[in-house]
Design an enzyme around this catalytic site. Structure first.
Site, short mmCIF file in Angstrom:
data_model
loop_
_atom_site.label_atom_id
_atom_site.label_comp_id
_atom_site.label_asym_id
_atom_site.label_seq_id
_atom_site.Cartn_x
_atom_site.Cartn_y
_atom_site.Cartn_z
N ARG A 51 0.72 -1.25 -0.05
CA ARG A 51 0.02 0.08 -0.01
C ARG A 51 0.86 1.30 -0.06
NH1 ARG A 51 -2.63 -3.84 1.95
NH2 ARG A 51 -0.86 -4.34 2.68
N THR A 52 1.51 1.43 0.85
CA THR A 52 2.39 2.58 1.08
C THR A 52 3.26 2.86 -0.15
OG1 THR A 52 2.62 1.94 3.47
CG2 THR A 52 3.96 4.21 2.97
N LYS A 80 25.51 -3.26 -1.29
CA LYS A 80 26.91 -3.24 -1.25
C LYS A 80 27.45 -2.46 -0.18
CE LYS A 80 26.41 -2.16 -6.21
NZ LYS A 80 26.63 -1.28 -7.25
N ARG A 101 10.87 3.83 3.15
CA ARG A 101 10.64 3.04 4.47
C ARG A 101 12.09 2.21 4.70
NH1 ARG A 101 5.87 -1.01 4.77
NH2 ARG A 101 4.81 0.92 5.09
N HIS A 129 4.87 5.48 11.81
CA HIS A 129 4.33 5.55 10.48
C HIS A 129 3.19 6.74 10.02
CE1 HIS A 129 3.10 4.04 6.64
NE2 HIS A 129 2.96 2.59 6.85
#
Ligand code: ASP
Ligand code: CP
Length: 306
Positions: A51-52, A80, A101, A129
């Site tokens: 969703r986000t 890396k 995120r 959030h």
């Protein structure tokens, strides 16, 4: 330049303006289809999301802008060993705004300190959030007409559930909001929310374990998933995962006008049997998430008066 790292980065007045804009967008999204022409959103997702990430992408596309980004740490140079600080310096050369995120609490804050574009926290570990909170606030306001005077039950994994932490942080700023914190003792709300947010703001709250007992009092029930990815032991997760299952028999104890919200994804904590109950609002919530992110992108880019 403004970032959104915590829901408190927006004052109550700014939030009101943003929710009004989101409401206006919801009535006629086409009116806004060129507001971000030529602008780019980068989505930097070091953790899984449906969703986000996709609602941010849909939001930017709906505004006429374009999107670029990565959807896992493995597919970026993080694998890396590149730091968040270096990554954001690079992304600042490619995009006008970014949503990040990350599994580590505070990573978007580190990014913001090195960034020359607005950074939006799209979920940092078990911490916050804030854009889910904007979605939740819009949902409650659209369903109830106001963010004052109601009782909300927050149920499930209150320890690791970042959406719960952000929502409480935000709701303590409104009048006469009562909190019923429903969780097993292993997954109780962290002290920094209980003491520094609820008690510090003199919010009315109680903690309990039994969902049935809480049901009759609630105006909003906010269900959450047990956050498997934050557990140290799989056995402990398995012991907790089905602690609460909202089903028809529990819904029978609720008010006729109580609404059920859930940030999603759901695993087992809401039975699919209640999806057709008019009080089940979690898919409506998903739709509001696009409008509110459109309003947020416009606000952070200073395009909200166009
Ligand atoms: N999608 C929400 C809730 C969840 O995953 O359970 C989050 O990322 O926090
Ligand atoms: N509500 C939410 O954040 O969903 P995703 O984890 O799928 O982005």
């Amino acid at each position: 330049m403004k970032h959104l790292l915590s829901p408190l980065d927006l004052s109550v007045t700014e939030l009101e303006d943003l929710l009004n804009l989101a409401r206006d967008i919801s009535k006629d999204p086409k009116k806004y289809s060129h507001v971000c022409d030529g602008k780019k959103l980068a989505t930097l997702f070091y953790e899984p999301s449906t969703r986000t990430r996709l609602s941010f992408e849909a939001a930017m596309l709906n505004l006429g802008g374009s999107v670029l980004g990565f959807s896992s740490a493995n597919s970026s140079s993080a694998s890396k060993g590149e730091s968040v600080a270096d990554t954001i310096r690079v992304i600042s050369c490619y995009a006008d705004i970014c949503a990040m995120r990350h599994p580590k609490e505070g990573a978007p804050m580190v990014a913001a300190s090195k960034s020359s574009i607005p950074v939006i926290n799209a979920g940092d570990g078990g911490h916050q959030h804030p854009t889910q909170t904007l979605t939740d606030l819009m949902t409650i306001r659209e369903l109830r007409g106001s963010l004052d005077n109601f009782t909300i039950g927050l149920c499930g994994d209150l320890k690791f559930g970042r959406t719960v932490h952000s929502l409480i942080n935000s709701l303590v700023r409104y009048k006469n909001v009562k909190f019923v914190l429903i969780s097993p003792k292993e997954l109780r709300i962290p002290d920094y929310i209980r003491d520094d947010v609820l008690k510090a703001n003199q919010a009315e709250f109680i903690e309990m374990e039994n969902l049935e007992d809480a049901m009759p009092e609630l105006n909003i029930l906010y269900m959450t998933r047990v956050q498997r990815e934050r557990f140290f032991s799989e056995d402990e997760y398995l012991r907790m995962k089905d602690f609460y299952i909202l089903d028809k028999s529990k819904m029978a104890l609720a008010k006729e006008d109580m609404y059920v919200l859930h940030p999603l994804p759901r695993v087992n904590e809401i039975s699919v049997d209640i999806d057709d109950d008019p009080r089940a609002a979690y898919f409506k919530q998903v739709q509001f998430g696009v409008y509110v992110r459109m309003a947020l992108i416009m606000t952070l880019l200073g395009l909200n008066n166009k």
